[in-house]
Write a protein that holds these residues in place. Structure first.
Motif, PDB file in Angstrom:
ATOM      1  N   GLN A 149       0.816  -1.208   0.000  1.00 53.60           N
ATOM      2  CA  GLN A 149       0.000   0.000   0.000  1.00 53.60           C
ATOM      3  C   GLN A 149       0.859   1.273   0.000  1.00 53.60           C
ATOM      4  OE1 GLN A 149      -2.632   0.267   3.341  1.00 53.60           O
ATOM      5  NE2 GLN A 149      -3.799   1.965   2.478  1.00 53.60           N
ATOM      6  N   GLN A 171      -6.416   1.183  -3.409  1.00 50.90           N
ATOM      7  CA  GLN A 171      -7.347   1.457  -2.305  1.00 50.90           C
ATOM      8  C   GLN A 171      -6.714   1.056  -0.980  1.00 50.90           C
ATOM      9  OE1 GLN A 171     -10.124   2.957  -2.415  1.00 50.90           O
ATOM     10  NE2 GLN A 171     -10.826   2.877  -4.519  1.00 50.90           N
ATOM     11  N   THR A 172      -6.288  -0.209  -0.932  1.00 51.45           N
ATOM     12  CA  THR A 172      -5.691  -0.745   0.289  1.00 51.45           C
ATOM     13  C   THR A 172      -4.566  -1.677  -0.138  1.00 51.45           C
ATOM     14  OG1 THR A 172      -7.030  -2.728   0.286  1.00 51.45           O
ATOM     15  CG2 THR A 172      -7.958  -0.827   1.400  1.00 51.45           C
ATOM     16  N   TYR A 174      -4.677  -4.765   0.368  1.00 54.73           N
ATOM     17  CA  TYR A 174      -5.220  -6.111   0.179  1.00 54.73           C
ATOM     18  C   TYR A 174      -5.671  -6.300  -1.256  1.00 54.73           C
ATOM     19  CZ  TYR A 174      -5.260  -6.114   5.229  1.00 54.73           C
ATOM     20  OH  TYR A 174      -4.884  -6.037   6.530  1.00 54.73           O
ATOM     21  N   SER A 255      -6.420 -11.349   0.230  1.00 54.39           N
ATOM     22  CA  SER A 255      -6.839 -11.048  -1.142  1.00 54.39           C
ATOM     23  C   SER A 255      -7.876  -9.937  -1.225  1.00 54.39           C
ATOM     24  CB  SER A 255      -7.396 -12.315  -1.803  1.00 54.39           C
ATOM     25  OG  SER A 255      -8.569 -12.717  -1.134  1.00 54.39           O
ATOM     26  N   GLY A 256      -8.380  -9.456  -0.094  1.00 50.11           N
ATOM     27  CA  GLY A 256      -9.359  -8.371  -0.135  1.00 50.11           C
ATOM     28  C   GLY A 256     -10.787  -8.855  -0.248  1.00 50.11           C
ATOM     29  N   ALA A 258     -13.218  -9.387  -2.435  1.00 51.89           N
ATOM     30  CA  ALA A 258     -14.345  -8.974  -3.268  1.00 51.89           C
ATOM     31  C   ALA A 258     -14.421  -9.908  -4.476  1.00 51.89           C
ATOM     32  CB  ALA A 258     -14.177  -7.534  -3.727  1.00 51.89           C
ATOM     33  N   ALA A 263      -9.730  -4.896 -11.642  1.00 54.56           N
ATOM     34  CA  ALA A 263      -9.619  -3.740 -12.517  1.00 54.56           C
ATOM     35  C   ALA A 263      -8.162  -3.350 -12.695  1.00 54.56           C
ATOM     36  CB  ALA A 263     -10.409  -2.561 -11.947  1.00 54.56           C
ATOM     37  N   ALA A 268      -9.038  -5.887  -5.128  1.00 53.88           N
ATOM     38  CA  ALA A 268      -9.416  -7.002  -4.272  1.00 53.88           C
ATOM     39  C   ALA A 268      -9.981  -8.115  -5.143  1.00 53.88           C
ATOM     40  CB  ALA A 268     -10.445  -6.544  -3.253  1.00 53.88           C
TER      41      ALA A 268
ATOM     42  N   LEU B 226     -14.291  -4.072  -0.253  1.00 49.91           N
ATOM     43  CA  LEU B 226     -13.410  -5.089   0.318  1.00 49.91           C
ATOM     44  C   LEU B 226     -14.224  -6.059   1.150  1.00 49.91           C
ATOM     45  CD1 LEU B 226     -10.366  -3.029   1.646  1.00 49.91           C
ATOM     46  CD2 LEU B 226     -10.402  -4.547  -0.322  1.00 49.91           C
ATOM     47  N   GLY B 227     -13.719  -7.279   1.292  1.00 55.20           N
ATOM     48  CA  GLY B 227     -14.335  -8.262   2.167  1.00 55.20           C
ATOM     49  C   GLY B 227     -13.346  -8.701   3.223  1.00 55.20           C
TER      50      GLY B 227
END
Lengths: 330, 376
Positions: A149, A171-172, A174, A255-256, A258, A263, A268, B226-227
């Motif tokens: 990050q 974003q993060t 992750y 892995s985030g 999602a 993209a 994620a 995010l998850g």
């Protein structure tokens, strides 16, 4: 006498069962998965593999969704493409990072480091393979994600003008890149030790001949050693790839999470293995059992991908061990 | 074919048969599992000791854990083993007879109940959920005002920045940063997701049409979303991620505040903005008492009333009416009756630690009536 012949029969049966065991276990697993996943294929059809929406449906709704004669919770649709893309992209990133590191490590271990020191370093690399994956996941959360990050990500973004996929935004920490990095560290041991074993098989004579002709050690490796192990090396890489495809816990943690198509490099994602782990509890709430069938089909897909890569890898390593002259004969 | 290969063929055939039998019994595991439980229970009846197993909700798990040593003093012959496995597993285990008590944040749906007749959904306590955020530059003393409708738009990706006019209009006089919103959801199946998505469904028409509610849903494809796994994972991820917004179970409130997350005041049905406090949770519960049916399966989300906090729920014990034997049935019954008693498991010393509320005085009799249906 009679007793001993009965005993030898028993021995035959017991060894037969034991020898057939592993194969049978794989067979039984596949049969169970196939039987359990057929309803999902009937419900969703082939769009199971191409759809981008994974939705277990609303089990609290008063109506059901019915497709292909199979019932599922209202609004359920099972498309696993994001999971397939997540699995392939994280594992390929891992390979891109792991291969050079592993091959260079193996070369140094075999050709540069004194034997006594090599005997110390080799077990340490193999030790890396024994670390539980949840520990790698924790390390990923605490160290790799912040590093991506704040340091690696912003630096890579400068290359975004050349390769749009690197442009961000971040974003993060992750996501794809972090999962790939953690996976890379996890597969380096297996690729390194296999490559090292392959290099040990390279006969001394051609190498000595190369040095006698005045080749540098780099040229010796480039023109003698690497061509010699070429196919085996490919197999070693695919072995590592198989490990990366199936890794669950560490990827689930970094892995985030999602279920989107990625993209950019920092998006994620969710992989097939981590989707199964994360969704099973909810799937059990689906009284039509279709969610469990869908997860089973997802598991079967993952199993087939992993089996194919593993069989291919073992075949290549086996051929590679026998050296390039076999290739000529064949 | 020589003798040796014949022998191994026989062996392989035998192994196939054995493994198929194993597979078949796996397919049909619930009767054998409950039979095994039966045997175990019987054995202990003889010894005078009763072993009870609980699996399910991780939100209820800390409370159950704190009950175990306390209940030892009430009934020393009852050995309780609780495990936080997730609500889905708890429902599954209790329905199949693998455990005596399952715990769930969500009540069972009609379909589940139809496929597992005789299963009771018994509220043990009242829980709540708060909306938490990590907005850079916001003072710790400030509680942002949010509505379900606006939160839904954030999770749908229609509101992208914290200083969007819809959020600013609810928080006049507060300087909000132009920072991207990162919606954080539970990646694993979760009772928390069930509660949150019900609130979204109740307050946003687009959500009600496209996403709906459940223990896991098809989350809107928002690139920044995010998850994370578990309440602990959500708190950790949200506190590390500037711009994040997340839903967190109330037993995690202290932890989340400690990690620097902010807690939103949510707009209730009457239009008032409230925090989840003992008073507002109780107010909401009181509004829903008279709606609670005999089987106690009801959503308490978005209750009417000026003081009501909008996201509260019953925490359920999932129990089969028909237990393996009379001794086990009595043990389960006594444990649950103790658990919902204000002098037992509903005592403030247990409730306050996890920010749960005891069952309201008028709901407790409904739970007691259900518990009394448990037979051996």
């Amino acid at each position: 006498m009679k007793f001993s012949s009965a005993f030898s029969k028993l021995f035959k049966v017991a060894t037969g069962i034991a020898a057939g065991g592993p194969l049978l276990i794989v067979l039984v697993i596949i049969i169970a998965l196939v039987i359990d996943s057929i309803p999902a294929l009937r419900y969703q059809g082939w769009s199971f593999f191409t759809g981008t929406s994974w939705n277990m449906g609303n089990a609290y709704a008063s109506t059901l969704s019915i497709h292909g004669g199979e019932k599922a919770a209202f609004g359920a649709s099972f498309g696993i493409l994001p999971f397939i893309v997540g699995t392939l992209s994280t594992s390929l990133i891992a390979l891109v990072i792991a291969i050079p590191v592993a091959v260079l490590t193996a070369l140094i271990l075999v050709y540069k480091v004194p034997k006594s020191l090599g005997k110390v370093i080799s077990p340490m690399i193999e030790l890396l393979a024994g670390i539980p994956s949840v520990v790698y996941g924790l390390w990923g959360i605490l160290v790799v994600a912040p590093f991506v990050q704040h340091v690696l990500g912003p630096w890579l973004m400068h290359l975004g003008t050349i390769i749009p996929f690197l442009a961000g935004p971040i974003q993060t920490g992750y996501g794809l890149l972090t999962a790939g990095l953690v996976l890379a560290v996890m597969i380096i041991p297996i690729v390194t030790s296999t490559t090292r074993d392959l290099l040990m098989q390279v006969p001394q004579l051609p190498m000595e001949g190369a040095y006698a002709l005045g080749l540098t050690s780099f040229e010796g490796i480039r023109f003698i050693a690497l061509p010699w192990i070429r196919r085996g090396l490919f197999g070693a890489v695919v072995l590592g790839w198989g490990r990366a495809l199936g890794e669950t816990m560490a990827v689930l943690m970094v892995s985030g999470g999602a279920a989107n198509m990625p993209a950019n490099l920092y998006s994620a994602v969710t992989t097939m293995a981590s989707a199964i782990a994360a969704d099973l509890d909810s799937a059990m709430n689906d009284y039509t059992h279709m969610s469990v069938h869908a997860l089973t089909l997802l598991a079967l897909t993952l199993l087939v991908i992993t089996l194919v890569t593993n069989v291919a890898a073992r075949l290549l390593v086996y051929l590679g061990r026998r050296g390039p002259d076999v290739e000529v004969q064949a | 074919m020589n003798k040796a290969s014949k022998g191994s063929m026989v062996a392989i055939a035998a192994a196939l048969l054995v493994s198929y039998a194993g597979y078949a019994s796996l397919q049909n595991h619930s009767p054998s599992a409950s039979a095994a439980a039966h045997r175990v229970a019987k054995k202990h009846v003889a010894a005078g000791a009763i072993h009870l197993q609980e699996t399910g909700s991780t939100l209820l798990f800390p409370l159950f854990q704190s009950w175990v040593p306390a209940y030892k003093k009430v009934a020393s012959n009852v050995f309780i083993t609780p495990a936080g496995t997730g609500s889905g597993v708890g429902i599954q285990d209790a329905s199949s007879g693998a455990v005596q008590i399952g715990a769930s944040d969500a009540f069972m749906n009609n379909g589940q109940l139809a496929s597992a007749p005789g299963i009771l959904n018994i509220p043990l306590a009242i829980s709540a959920q708060q909306i938490m955020y990590n907005v850079p530059g916001l003072k710790k003393s400030v509680h942002l005002h949010l509505t379900g409708n606006v939160i839904a738009q954030m999770f749908l990706g229609n509101i992208k920045y914290w200083n969007a006019p819809q959020i600013q209009a609810l928080n006049k006089g507060i300087r909000l940063p132009h920072h991207a919103i990162v919606p954080v959801h539970r990646q694993d199946g979760s009772g928390d997701t069930f509660l949150f998505t019900q609130f979204m469904t109740d307050t946003n028409a687009k959500w009600a049409k496209n996403v709906q509610f459940g223990t896991s849903v098809n989350w809107p494809q928002v690139t920044s979303a995010l998850g994370a796994v578990g309440n602990n994972g959500v708190v950790q991820l949200a506190s590390q991620t500037p711009g994040s917004i997340a839903y967190v179970g109330i037993s995690w409130l202290n932890n989340a505040l400690h990690q620097g997350l902010g807690e939103a005041e949510l707009q209730n049905k009457a239009g008032k903005f409230v925090l989840p406090t003992a008073a507002t949770i109780k107010a909401a519960a009181n509004m829903m008492i008279r709606h609670t049916p005999k089987d106690e399966r009801i959503s308490l989300i978005y209750a009417p009333g000026a003081q009501s906090y909008p996201i509260i729920n019953y925490e359920y014990a999932i129990v089969n009416k028909k237990q393996a034997n009379p001794a086990t049935a009595t043990a389960v019954k006594n444990l649950l009756l103790w658990a919902i008693s204000v002098k037992g498991g509903n005592k403030p010393m247990f409730m306050n630690k996890v920010h749960f509320l005891p069952l309201p005085a008028s709901i407790a009799p409904l739970s007691r009536a259900q518990i009394n249906q448990i037979k051996g």
